[in-house]
Design a protein around this motif. Structure first.
Motif, PDB file in Angstrom:
ATOM      1  N   LEU A 107      -7.589  -5.349  -5.195  1.00 29.60           N
ATOM      2  CA  LEU A 107      -8.150  -5.327  -3.844  1.00 29.60           C
ATOM      3  C   LEU A 107      -7.563  -4.181  -3.016  1.00 29.60           C
ATOM      4  O   LEU A 107      -8.307  -3.445  -2.338  1.00 29.60           O
ATOM      5  CB  LEU A 107      -7.879  -6.660  -3.149  1.00 29.60           C
ATOM      6  CG  LEU A 107      -8.708  -7.868  -3.596  1.00 29.60           C
ATOM      7  CD1 LEU A 107      -8.121  -9.147  -3.018  1.00 29.60           C
ATOM      8  CD2 LEU A 107     -10.163  -7.711  -3.170  1.00 29.60           C
ATOM      9  N   SER A 108      -6.253  -4.018  -3.067  1.00 26.42           N
ATOM     10  CA  SER A 108      -5.606  -2.960  -2.291  1.00 26.42           C
ATOM     11  C   SER A 108      -6.031  -1.584  -2.765  1.00 26.42           C
ATOM     12  O   SER A 108      -6.323  -0.693  -1.947  1.00 26.42           O
ATOM     13  CB  SER A 108      -4.078  -3.101  -2.388  1.00 26.42           C
ATOM     14  OG  SER A 108      -3.639  -4.340  -1.889  1.00 26.42           O
ATOM     15  N   SER A 109      -6.083  -1.396  -4.075  1.00 26.61           N
ATOM     16  CA  SER A 109      -6.452  -0.090  -4.621  1.00 26.61           C
ATOM     17  C   SER A 109      -7.893   0.255  -4.287  1.00 26.61           C
ATOM     18  O   SER A 109      -8.207   1.404  -3.951  1.00 26.61           O
ATOM     19  CB  SER A 109      -6.248  -0.084  -6.145  1.00 26.61           C
ATOM     20  OG  SER A 109      -4.914  -0.398  -6.478  1.00 26.61           O
ATOM     21  N   ARG A 110      -8.771  -0.736  -4.386  1.00 24.64           N
ATOM     22  CA  ARG A 110     -10.179  -0.477  -4.069  1.00 24.64           C
ATOM     23  C   ARG A 110     -10.363  -0.146  -2.587  1.00 24.64           C
ATOM     24  O   ARG A 110     -11.196   0.697  -2.232  1.00 24.64           O
ATOM     25  CB  ARG A 110     -11.023  -1.694  -4.450  1.00 24.64           C
ATOM     26  CG  ARG A 110     -12.516  -1.528  -4.232  1.00 24.64           C
ATOM     27  CD  ARG A 110     -13.073  -0.329  -4.992  1.00 24.64           C
ATOM     28  NE  ARG A 110     -13.041  -0.545  -6.432  1.00 24.64           N
ATOM     29  CZ  ARG A 110     -12.908   0.425  -7.326  1.00 24.64           C
ATOM     30  NH1 ARG A 110     -12.783   1.692  -6.936  1.00 24.64           N
ATOM     31  NH2 ARG A 110     -12.897   0.170  -8.610  1.00 24.64           N
ATOM     32  N   ALA A 111      -9.560  -0.771  -1.731  1.00 19.74           N
ATOM     33  CA  ALA A 111      -9.647  -0.456  -0.307  1.00 19.74           C
ATOM     34  C   ALA A 111      -9.145   0.954  -0.016  1.00 19.74           C
ATOM     35  O   ALA A 111      -9.702   1.650   0.838  1.00 19.74           O
ATOM     36  CB  ALA A 111      -8.839  -1.480   0.495  1.00 19.74           C
ATOM     37  N   LEU A 112      -8.098   1.381  -0.724  1.00 26.40           N
ATOM     38  CA  LEU A 112      -7.566   2.722  -0.506  1.00 26.40           C
ATOM     39  C   LEU A 112      -8.441   3.802  -1.125  1.00 26.40           C
ATOM     40  O   LEU A 112      -8.554   4.899  -0.573  1.00 26.40           O
ATOM     41  CB  LEU A 112      -6.144   2.813  -1.093  1.00 26.40           C
ATOM     42  CG  LEU A 112      -5.069   1.987  -0.392  1.00 26.40           C
ATOM     43  CD1 LEU A 112      -3.777   2.009  -1.188  1.00 26.40           C
ATOM     44  CD2 LEU A 112      -4.821   2.518   1.020  1.00 26.40           C
ATOM     45  N   ARG A 113      -9.040   3.508  -2.283  1.00 26.01           N
ATOM     46  CA  ARG A 113      -9.851   4.496  -2.993  1.00 26.01           C
ATOM     47  C   ARG A 113     -11.105   3.849  -3.539  1.00 26.01           C
ATOM     48  O   ARG A 113     -11.107   3.291  -4.632  1.00 26.01           O
ATOM     49  CB  ARG A 113      -9.053   5.094  -4.155  1.00 26.01           C
ATOM     50  CG  ARG A 113      -8.152   6.259  -3.792  1.00 26.01           C
ATOM     51  CD  ARG A 113      -8.913   7.558  -3.610  1.00 26.01           C
ATOM     52  NE  ARG A 113      -9.729   7.858  -4.749  1.00 26.01           N
ATOM     53  CZ  ARG A 113      -9.294   8.449  -5.873  1.00 26.01           C
ATOM     54  NH1 ARG A 113      -8.022   8.785  -5.972  1.00 26.01           N
ATOM     55  NH2 ARG A 113     -10.113   8.710  -6.861  1.00 26.01           N
ATOM     56  N   PRO A 114     -12.215   3.882  -2.801  1.00 26.71           N
ATOM     57  CA  PRO A 114     -13.451   3.249  -3.273  1.00 26.71           C
ATOM     58  C   PRO A 114     -13.969   3.836  -4.583  1.00 26.71           C
ATOM     59  O   PRO A 114     -14.667   3.141  -5.321  1.00 26.71           O
ATOM     60  CB  PRO A 114     -14.439   3.509  -2.124  1.00 26.71           C
ATOM     61  CG  PRO A 114     -13.566   3.720  -0.919  1.00 26.71           C
ATOM     62  CD  PRO A 114     -12.345   4.395  -1.427  1.00 26.71           C
TER      63      PRO A 114
ATOM     64  N   GLY B  90     -12.967  -5.847  -7.448  1.00 28.93           N
ATOM     65  CA  GLY B  90     -13.231  -4.412  -7.481  1.00 28.93           C
ATOM     66  C   GLY B  90     -12.846  -3.708  -8.749  1.00 28.93           C
ATOM     67  O   GLY B  90     -12.932  -2.471  -8.821  1.00 28.93           O
TER      68      GLY B  90
ATOM     69  N   ASP C 133       0.819  -1.213   0.000  1.00 30.71           N
ATOM     70  CA  ASP C 133       0.000   0.000   0.000  1.00 30.71           C
ATOM     71  C   ASP C 133       0.851   1.260   0.000  1.00 30.71           C
ATOM     72  O   ASP C 133       0.469   2.276  -0.593  1.00 30.71           O
ATOM     73  CB  ASP C 133      -0.929   0.025   1.216  1.00 30.71           C
ATOM     74  CG  ASP C 133      -2.045  -1.002   1.115  1.00 30.71           C
ATOM     75  OD1 ASP C 133      -2.172  -1.621   0.038  1.00 30.71           O
ATOM     76  OD2 ASP C 133      -2.779  -1.192   2.100  1.00 30.71           O
TER      77      ASP C 133
END
Length: 328
Positions: free
Chosen positions: A186-193, A214, A157
């Protein structure tokens, strides 16, 4: 340890020896300036003279100071010289300038993986005037890249944050394995919905997994390439027209999507009332209402809603006029 941290530690150690030496000579009865002068001349091995005659205790303290201070000074000068010779400082300064540039970017595109797919994506995105940041774990791949880059593991991240994911418009995950692309999605979607995520899939079976992870869109280059080859074999002129319109900069025509904003004066009006082609010259090819279903060659009676997507064909000037007309 990074070169910058090594330099900082060497300078800190040198400063600490200077402080200890100065305090020691102050205790021995020296004045502040004399104590500092005696310390510096001692640990740098200059040794012009003794400012004051030293007692036995003073001589023992000076011996200890020489053993500790000379080694520290030599280490500091060695680290600085190594950094200058190997270009570490220049590299660090360039990295700092690039980090500042990335921090000022907004609406850029992050491309993860500088392979053939990532390079082709970057060429197309930059041809449309958008800024990009490239991430790859291999520094040799990024050596000659002219765009801002981040060297690191894209599944971390902190690497995504260094690439400015907080204020990016979209992310293209073009890594070598589907597992890595799923993890990055998954990581990108968690950081920026709200981030637009385009992911590469090497296998058709991974496409559904990436969507569930995502991704807004999943692209299989082999599948698309095969379909295009089939299109060129059966309908070469149609395939070439779309290929030229979408990717050939020598042709003045472009296809572009225009979103009807909530403040648009045409919300609630029909296409006939908007008169897009008569006003701008751009040809309306299709409409995507809020329901999500494309309507090709839409009827003039179709009513526009906030969020409706218009797919238009025209020259850059015509498309600019169409954007202004739709959301004036």
């Amino acid at each position: 340890m990074s070169p910058l941290r090594r330099i900082a530690r060497a300078l800190l150690a040198f400063a600490l020896v200077v402080v200890i030496g100065t305090v020691g000579y102050l205790v021995l009865g020296f004045g502040l300036l004399d104590a500092l002068y005696q310390t510096v001349t001692t640990i740098t091995t200059v040794g012009f003279r003794e400012v004051h005659a030293l007692t036995g205790v003073g001589q023992l303290f000076t011996i200890v100071l020489i053993l500790a201070g000379v080694g520290t000074a030599l280490y500091m000068f060695g680290v600085l010289l190594e950094a200058l010779i190997e270009g570490h400082l220049r590299h660090l300064m360039e990295r700092r300038r690039m980090d500042r540039r990335i921090s000022r970017m907004t609406g850029h595109i992050i491309i993860c993986g500088w392979g053939r797919v990532g390079t082709a994506s970057a060429q197309h995105v930059t041809s449309l005037g958008r800024e990009i940041v490239v991430i790859d774990r291999d520094p040799d791949r990024l050596r000659d890249v002219v765009h801002p880059t981040v060297v690191g593991d894209v599944t971390d991240d902190r690497t995504l944050e260094a690439a400015g994911i907080a204020h990016a418009h979209a992310l293209i995950s073009a890594l070598d394995t589907d597992a890595d692309n799923v993890y990055v999605t998954l990581s990108s979607r968690a950081l920026r919905p709200d981030l637009v995520i385009i992911a590469r899939a090497r296998n058709e079976g991974s496409m559904s997994k990436l969507v569930r992870a995502g991704a807004n869109r999943v692209v299989n280059p082999q599948l698309i390439g095969g379909r295009r080859m089939g299109s060129f074999a059966l309908q070469p002129h149609v395939a070439e027209f779309f290929d030229v319109v979408m990717h050939d900069e020598s042709l003045d025509y472009r296809m572009e999507e225009i979103t009807v904003a909530g403040a648009s004066p045409w919300v609630g009006c029909t296409l006939a009332q908007m008169r897009l082609q008569e006003t701008s010259g751009a040809l309306l090819l299709a409409v995507r209402p809020v329901s999500g279903q494309f309507v090709a060659n839409p009827a003039p009676t179709l009513t526009l809603e906030s969020g409706t997507i218009l797919i238009a064909l025209g020259t850059p000037d015509e498309l600019a006029a169409a954007r202004h007309h739709v959301n004036r």
